[in-house]
Design an enzyme around this catalytic site. Structure first.
Site: not given
Ligand code: TNX
Length: 515
Positions: A177, A237, A307
């Site tokens: 991440d 990420h 995202e």
């Protein structure tokens, strides 16, 4: 009267009489379940203080009470699946019938809980009766985020013990991440030399798992009928990876790093994405997945997809050129193309089923993005799993309002968490139905099950982690295993309280978790 078991089995009956755990006991098991039988023997010894004797099936067991395993595939219907089992408890014998090794393993988890309850409550007497059991869903998982904060191998093994005892069968391991890269990749050593760490001097924080450690975890989990599904995040990420290999970002420039603890890699530059216009990015991601597929043997690879930070690709000449090259009209279509390409790589080159978070594969600006063929869709907002099922995909429903264990369980903890986290008390977890109410009857089999998600931005250590996990994970096990009709929260609380008193669950023992 019911047996004190979590998750609640499908059918059961208690009769008169009891099987005593006191004194000499033997366990008869075929070679196919020898490992499982040995685990039972070890657990009984721990609980009762008596050693059980392991014997081959068919051997005579004079004067000794016996727990006997039988493989009885033909007595189980296809609908039962390989995880089904039957248990018959009589005064001098416990008989396990299972369709295969997974069923025998779950029967053992049941016996361990019965023994724990019997030792705590009834002087080691398990009431006679029978249990017929099988899971409601084939996909019963926990997602563990080891990227934001790192957990040592020994703790992860304890977590796996906990999952096994609750009849959960997937550990989805979030390994990369913005805040850290945790998986050793030999071709890209800077990932573990650099991206696995943040801060400096005494404040340096981090860690990674060597391929040997990851293999060890895979084997430990496999012995407990748990598949470990690794996740490599893309296209967003990924700040930690870009810190190690800045040539994979749109600007290609070294990342400016801040000093704010877990968000050090994002606070100065914001959240970044791999550049969709550089071929080197695909070479890198394919190289990473090649090695990851060599370490993890589950038939799945999770490739993230959630995202993506917006507006970056629009500014990048290479991404704009890629858009034109592929006949695409927007950043979200470019993301669709990116994920299709990587999902295809998983399927065709690695022979693995890709799994994606589908927030941005369903709701792209122009709704033209679409799910990659043959991918499993993991929904985390309301509506996503139903929509994915309607598009023809198999889906895992991790609706965040019901399954995100980073959210506070208690009002008193809310001030320590950001505003966007909703309250997720134990009872709400318990009431979750992974099948979305709005989903048409005929599409419901596309819901494979659910995963609870343990994101770790706000759980820096073991005590915090266990506080967030327990006992909500216990309630979640019943969500994915037991029939909906069997659920009753007040009655669940009685079983939970007894097992917490008995110290059955390896995690969270030190916590007064129910209060
Ligand atoms: C959303 S769910 C995320 C994670 C965060 C989590 C916090 C998902 C695929 N992405 O990156 O940790 O919310 O609750």
């Amino acid at each position: 009267m019911k047996y004190c078991l979590i998750p609640q089995p499908v059918q059961q009956e208690i009769r008169s009489g009891a099987f005593s755990l006191d004194g000499e006991l033997s366990i008869a098991a075929p070679a196919s379940v020898a490992g499982t039988a040995a685990m039972l023997a070890a657990a009984l010894r721990r609980l009762t203080g008596h050693a059980a004797i392991l014997i081959p099936p068919g051997s005579s067991t004079p004067h000794r009470r016996c727990i006997a395993f039988h493989e009885e595939a033909e007595r189980f219907s296809d609908g039962d699946g390989a995880e089904a089992y039957r248990l018959t408890i009589a005064p001098s014998s416990v008989t396990v019938e299972a369709a295969g090794p997974a069923g025998a393993f779950y029967a053992v988890q049941t016996i361990i809980q019965l023994a724990a309850a019997a030792v705590a409550q009834d002087r080691g007497q398990i009431p006679c009766g029978w249990i017929h059991d099988r899971p409601r869903f084939p996909w019963r998982g926990l997602m563990l985020d080891s990227a934001r904060h790192f957990q040592p191998v020994a703790w992860i093994k304890r977590l796996i013990d906990q999952l096994a005892l609750l009849k959960l069968n997937r550990l989805h391991w979030h390994l990369t991440d913005d805040q850290g890269w945790r998986a050793q990749v030999e071709r890209y050593p800077r990932l573990t030399q650099i991206a696995a760490w943040r801060g400096s001097g005494g404040d340096r924080y981090g860690g990674f798992y060597t391929q040997e450690q990851m293999r060890d975890i895979v084997a430990y989990a496999a012995a407990r009928h748990i598949q470990v599904v690794p996740e490599i995040e893309m296209p967003g990420h990924c700040n930690a990876a870009l810190y190690a290999y800045p040539e994979l970002s749109c600007s290609g420039k070294p990342l400016e790093v801040g000093d704010r603890g877990w968000s050090a890699y994002t606070d100065k530059v914001g959240r970044l994405a791999f550049c969709a216009g550089r071929e080197a990015v695909f070479e890198f991601l394919e190289g990473v997945l090649d090695e990851i597929a060599g370490v993890f043997d589950a038939p799945y690879l999770h490739i993230g997809g959630d995202e993506r930070p917006k507006g970056l690709w629009e500014q990048c000449p290479r991404c704009r050129a890629a858009l034109v090259r592929h006949g695409l009209r927007s950043e979200s279509e470019l993301q669709g193309w990116f994920m299709w390409r990587m999902a295809d790589y998983c399927r065709r080159s690695l022979g693995r089923t890709p799994i994606l978070w589908v927030d941005e594969m369903l709701w792209g600006d122009d709704r033209k993005v679409g799910l990659p063929a043959g991918a499993i869709a993991q929904g985390w907002h309301a509506g996503e799993s139903a929509q994915a099922a309607r598009l023809g995909a198999a889906t895992i429903n991790s609706n965040h309002e019901w399954t995100y264990f980073d959210y506070p369980a208690f009002e008193r903890d809310q001030p320590t968490r950001p505003d966007w986290m909703c309250l997720l008390p134990l009872e709400k977890v318990y009431q979750f139905d992974p099948v979305p109410a709005e989903l048409e009857e005929s599409l419901r089999p596309r819901v494979l099950g659910s995963e609870a998600a343990m994101w770790t931005e706000y759980t820096p250590n073991r005590a915090e982690l266990e506080k967030q996990l327990m006992p909500r994970l216990v309630a979640f096990s019943e969500v994915v295993w037991s029939p909906m009709e069997a659920r009753c929260f007040d009655e669940f609380m009685k079983r939970l309280t007894l097992h917490q008193g008995a110290g059955t669950f390896p995690l969270g023992r030190e916590l007064s978790a129910v209060a």
